[in-house]
Design a protein around this motif. Structure first.
Motif, short mmCIF file in Angstrom:
data_model
loop_
_atom_site.label_atom_id
_atom_site.label_comp_id
_atom_site.label_asym_id
_atom_site.label_seq_id
_atom_site.Cartn_x
_atom_site.Cartn_y
_atom_site.Cartn_z
N UNK A 57 0.83 -1.20 0.00
CA UNK A 57 0.00 0.00 0.00
C UNK A 57 0.86 1.25 0.00
N UNK A 58 1.91 1.25 0.83
CA UNK A 58 2.81 2.40 0.90
C UNK A 58 3.59 2.52 -0.41
N UNK A 59 4.01 1.39 -0.96
CA UNK A 59 4.80 1.40 -2.19
C UNK A 59 4.05 2.09 -3.32
N UNK A 60 2.76 1.90 -3.38
CA UNK A 60 1.96 2.53 -4.43
C UNK A 60 1.97 4.05 -4.34
N UNK A 61 1.98 4.59 -3.14
CA UNK A 61 1.90 6.04 -2.96
C UNK A 61 3.26 6.69 -2.74
N UNK A 62 4.24 5.91 -2.27
CA UNK A 62 5.55 6.48 -1.92
C UNK A 62 6.66 5.57 -2.42
N UNK A 63 6.65 5.31 -3.70
CA UNK A 63 7.59 4.35 -4.29
C UNK A 63 9.05 4.77 -4.10
N UNK A 64 9.31 6.08 -4.05
CA UNK A 64 10.70 6.52 -3.93
C UNK A 64 11.25 6.38 -2.50
N UNK A 65 10.45 5.91 -1.56
CA UNK A 65 10.92 5.63 -0.19
C UNK A 65 11.45 4.20 -0.12
N UNK A 66 12.21 3.84 -1.13
CA UNK A 66 12.66 2.47 -1.30
C UNK A 66 13.50 1.98 -0.11
N UNK A 67 14.35 2.82 0.43
CA UNK A 67 15.22 2.42 1.54
C UNK A 67 14.39 1.96 2.74
N UNK A 68 13.40 2.75 3.08
CA UNK A 68 12.55 2.40 4.23
C UNK A 68 11.75 1.14 3.96
N UNK A 69 11.18 1.04 2.77
CA UNK A 69 10.39 -0.14 2.43
C UNK A 69 11.25 -1.40 2.44
N UNK A 70 12.47 -1.29 1.91
CA UNK A 70 13.39 -2.44 1.90
C UNK A 70 13.75 -2.84 3.31
N UNK A 71 13.98 -1.85 4.17
CA UNK A 71 14.33 -2.15 5.57
C UNK A 71 13.21 -2.91 6.27
N UNK A 72 11.96 -2.54 5.99
CA UNK A 72 10.82 -3.22 6.60
C UNK A 72 10.74 -4.67 6.11
N UNK A 73 10.89 -4.85 4.81
CA UNK A 73 10.81 -6.19 4.23
C UNK A 73 11.93 -7.08 4.77
N UNK A 74 13.15 -6.54 4.84
CA UNK A 74 14.29 -7.32 5.35
C UNK A 74 14.12 -7.65 6.83
N UNK A 75 13.64 -6.68 7.60
CA UNK A 75 13.43 -6.92 9.04
C UNK A 75 12.36 -7.98 9.26
N UNK A 76 11.30 -7.95 8.44
CA UNK A 76 10.25 -8.97 8.54
C UNK A 76 10.83 -10.34 8.23
#
Length: 199
Positions: A57-76
């Motif tokens: 959901x966040x990726x759709x609206x804030x795709x350029x926040x890749x670092x944060x999104x990647x950190x969440x996926x890796x931590x999960x």
């Protein structure tokens, strides 16, 4: 007649001694620790299950926040790969590793929520709001489950140390002390909030 009376008295003495030795209650309390741990794991799994939907959901609206999104996926991924069986609840290092992985996931989620503050459209998105509410509720469940687990551990640890249970445990059961789910290192320090452009 006298032998029979002595035998009956001895049997009664043994039965009452065994009833007060804590043999059954200690095992029941250990099972309560395992049950509380399973409930905590269930709440943690629920959080892990919500994260992919939240990230998408966040990726759709804030795709350029890749670092944060990647950190969440890796931590999960790390949190779900770090397993702790009930038998490992006596191992302080194993529990610390498990807690560290869960702490990294909590931290990554916190950073994601700070990023979301920069996107009014995302904050108004009904799917995101529903996921955010579910995540908040899950975090509350996790906190309650931690408290219940620690209560069960406290009761069990005391039970195996008090007399006459300690004697029964050392002679028959050999149950080991369980470790508490502790606060993350630095939990007493207030988090720094940054509403700048860092992600």
């Amino acid at each position: 007649m006298f032998k029979r009376l002595v035998t009956v008295l001895a049997a009664l003495f043994i039965a009452t001694s065994l009833a007060g030795c804590g043999y059954n209650s200690m095992q029941q309390q250990e099972e309560e620790v395992y049950g509380a741990w399973a409930n905590l794991e269930s709440a943690l799994q629920r959080r892990a299950d919500l994260i992919p939907n939240l990230v998408e959901t966040v990726k759709g609206a804030a795709a350029h926040e890749k670092t944060t999104l990647t950190a969440v996926v890796e931590a999960r991924a790390k949190a779900t790969q770090t397993k702790l069986t009930p038998e490992m609840l006596t191992d302080k290092n194993a529990l610390a590793n498990f807690q560290a992985a869960q702490g990294e996931l909590s931290s990554a989620l916190s950073r994601l929520m700070v990023v979301v503050e920069r996107y009014p459209d995302l904050k108004a998105n009904q799917n995101f709001l529903a996921l955010q509410h579910q995540l908040e509720g899950t975090e509350n469940r996790i906190n309650v489950a931690r408290q219940r687990y620690n209560e069960a551990v406290k009761t069990f640890n005391y039970s195996i140390r008090k007399f006459p249970n300690s004697l029964t445990n050392s002679l028959l059961l050999h149950l080991e002390r369980k470790e508490f789910f502790e606060a993350e290192p630095g939990a007493k320090t207030a988090p720094k909030v940054n509403f700048g452009s860092e992600s």
